[in-house]
Motif scaffolding. Sequence first.
Motif, PDB file in Angstrom:
ATOM      1  N   LYS A   8      54.629  61.622  -6.220  1.00 32.80           N
ATOM      2  CA  LYS A   8      55.444  61.247  -6.884  1.00 32.80           C
ATOM      3  C   LYS A   8      56.077  62.741  -7.527  1.00 32.80           C
ATOM      4  O   LYS A   8      55.374  63.940  -7.380  1.00 32.80           O
ATOM      5  N   ASP A   9      57.483  63.214  -6.353  1.00 31.59           N
ATOM      6  CA  ASP A   9      57.970  64.534  -5.936  1.00 31.59           C
ATOM      7  C   ASP A   9      56.532  64.897  -5.575  1.00 31.59           C
ATOM      8  O   ASP A   9      56.756  66.625  -6.240  1.00 31.59           O
ATOM      9  N   VAL A  10      55.772  65.256  -4.748  1.00 26.62           N
ATOM     10  CA  VAL A  10      55.061  66.233  -4.226  1.00 26.62           C
ATOM     11  C   VAL A  10      55.286  67.168  -2.724  1.00 26.62           C
ATOM     12  O   VAL A  10      56.433  67.162  -2.378  1.00 26.62           O
ATOM     13  N   ASP A  11      55.487  68.197  -3.491  1.00 19.74           N
ATOM     14  CA  ASP A  11      55.300  69.481  -2.760  1.00 19.74           C
ATOM     15  C   ASP A  11      54.311  70.111  -2.028  1.00 19.74           C
ATOM     16  O   ASP A  11      53.216  70.260  -2.911  1.00 19.74           O
ATOM     17  N   VAL A  12      54.468  70.290  -0.858  1.00 21.05           N
ATOM     18  CA  VAL A  12      52.652  71.579  -0.242  1.00 21.05           C
ATOM     19  C   VAL A  12      53.881  72.299   0.501  1.00 21.05           C
ATOM     20  O   VAL A  12      54.354  72.650   1.469  1.00 21.05           O
ATOM     21  N   HIS A  13      53.119  73.601   0.067  1.00 24.82           N
ATOM     22  CA  HIS A  13      53.182  75.195   1.113  1.00 24.82           C
ATOM     23  C   HIS A  13      52.289  75.500   1.245  1.00 24.82           C
ATOM     24  O   HIS A  13      51.141  75.356   1.111  1.00 24.82           O
ATOM     25  N   TYR A  14      52.688  75.716   3.439  1.00 24.48           N
ATOM     26  CA  TYR A  14      51.960  76.915   3.154  1.00 24.48           C
ATOM     27  C   TYR A  14      51.847  78.176   3.641  1.00 24.48           C
ATOM     28  O   TYR A  14      53.248  78.393   4.224  1.00 24.48           O
ATOM     29  N   SER A  49      46.116  66.179   1.788  1.00 21.19           N
ATOM     30  CA  SER A  49      45.994  66.761   0.141  1.00 21.19           C
ATOM     31  C   SER A  49      45.763  65.585  -0.644  1.00 21.19           C
ATOM     32  O   SER A  49      45.603  66.501  -2.345  1.00 21.19           O
ATOM     33  N   ILE A  50      45.374  64.587  -0.844  1.00 23.71           N
ATOM     34  CA  ILE A  50      44.821  63.690  -1.524  1.00 23.71           C
ATOM     35  C   ILE A  50      43.356  63.681  -1.818  1.00 23.71           C
ATOM     36  O   ILE A  50      43.142  63.716  -2.549  1.00 23.71           O
ATOM     37  N   PHE A  51      43.508  64.212  -0.417  1.00 21.49           N
ATOM     38  CA  PHE A  51      41.247  65.811  -0.673  1.00 21.49           C
ATOM     39  C   PHE A  51      41.209  66.435  -1.273  1.00 21.49           C
ATOM     40  O   PHE A  51      41.017  67.415  -1.703  1.00 21.49           O
ATOM     41  N   GLY A  52      42.998  67.537  -1.774  1.00 21.08           N
ATOM     42  CA  GLY A  52      42.958  68.427  -2.456  1.00 21.08           C
ATOM     43  C   GLY A  52      43.480  69.571  -1.846  1.00 21.08           C
ATOM     44  O   GLY A  52      43.038  71.053  -1.765  1.00 21.08           O
ATOM     45  N   GLN A  53      43.248  69.660  -0.241  1.00 18.19           N
ATOM     46  CA  GLN A  53      42.638  70.053   1.049  1.00 18.19           C
ATOM     47  C   GLN A  53      44.459  70.087   1.667  1.00 18.19           C
ATOM     48  O   GLN A  53      43.798  68.992   2.654  1.00 18.19           O
ATOM     49  N   PRO A  54      45.603  70.703   1.937  1.00 17.36           N
ATOM     50  CA  PRO A  54      45.714  71.601   0.808  1.00 17.36           C
ATOM     51  C   PRO A  54      46.374  71.085  -0.648  1.00 17.36           C
ATOM     52  O   PRO A  54      46.567  69.936  -0.479  1.00 17.36           O
ATOM     53  N   ARG A  55      46.188  72.168  -1.484  1.00 21.44           N
ATOM     54  CA  ARG A  55      46.003  71.985  -2.948  1.00 21.44           C
ATOM     55  C   ARG A  55      47.471  71.591  -2.973  1.00 21.44           C
ATOM     56  O   ARG A  55      48.985  72.417  -2.017  1.00 21.44           O
ATOM     57  N   SER A  69      45.108  64.750  -8.243  1.00 26.47           N
ATOM     58  CA  SER A  69      46.199  66.178  -7.365  1.00 26.47           C
ATOM     59  C   SER A  69      45.322  67.546  -7.854  1.00 26.47           C
ATOM     60  O   SER A  69      45.155  68.234  -6.826  1.00 26.47           O
ATOM     61  N   LYS A  70      44.436  67.697  -9.184  1.00 24.46           N
ATOM     62  CA  LYS A  70      43.279  68.738  -8.829  1.00 24.46           C
ATOM     63  C   LYS A  70      42.053  68.625  -8.795  1.00 24.46           C
ATOM     64  O   LYS A  70      41.253  69.039  -9.388  1.00 24.46           O
ATOM     65  N   LYS A  71      41.199  67.254  -8.700  1.00 30.07           N
ATOM     66  CA  LYS A  71      40.154  66.821  -8.495  1.00 30.07           C
ATOM     67  C   LYS A  71      39.740  67.168  -7.050  1.00 30.07           C
ATOM     68  O   LYS A  71      40.808  67.532  -6.243  1.00 30.07           O
TER      69      LYS A  71
END
Length: 237
Positions: A8-14, A49-55, A69-71
């Motif tokens: 849902k509305d997921v953003d990821v930044h590096y 990101s499903i595995f939290g890497q990246p958050r 998402s924080k697990k």
Amino acid sequence: MSSLMEFKDVDVHYGPIQALKKVSLNVNEGEIVTLIGANGAGKSTLLMSIFGQPRISSGQIIYRGEDISKKSAHYVASHGLAQSPEGRRIFPGMTVEENLLMGTIPIGMDHAEEDMRKMFDLFPRLEERRTQRASTMSGGEQQMLAIARALMSRPTLLLLDEPSLGLAPIIVKQIFEILKDVASTGMTIFLVEQNANHALKLADRGYVMVNGEIRMTGTGDELLVNPEVREAYLGGH
Ligand code: ATP
């Protein structure tokens, strides 16, 4: 159909680079869903990101009704999500059997023998090579081993990152035939692929990712005949 996993509305930044931009998608139980897109579109980032890497930096990843998402990666892997990663990442110095046993880590060894039998039925090549070191096998065999290893954890959702990468067309065809067999067992599959043709033929539904955004979605058949998809991902044929 009930939703198994939803972004849902997921953003990821590096750092300053935004790799995922307000990504929303969902995978229902029993479905095969594919995410296609060019090199660098953000497909691997989404899977990882499903595995939290990246958050993720904002949004939610809902799996069986829970925001994961924080697990930790361990938590996610021990709750029915198994990934066959890009580049395969099997254990090269271990035999086929040993690699398969590594796949049972999230669930324990209780079903190991029975499940290994199932894997050998699904992938006869692996049975022929059961005592062989993984490093001595062909790319296609290593890919089969990576998929089988993921299945050994009896996943609820099987995540595949580019199973066709670097393989000859005839081997890719074989891999997709096996995936069809896996799907026919009722397994839910989320498949990330650059090989849009095979992926869309296999999938019930697909999403097209461009520069970190979902640009299009539809059934596999709809996307296969979509002129934009054909032009960009199917070589215009
Ligand atoms: P590929 O098919 O090559 O795996 P992809 O669609 O999976 O491509 P990603 O690997 O997710 O794409 O990359 C998305 C964007 O994020 C790219 O611009 C990439 O350069 C950038 N990126 C990926 N990983 C990192 C990282 N660890 N640090 C900085 N930028 C990254």
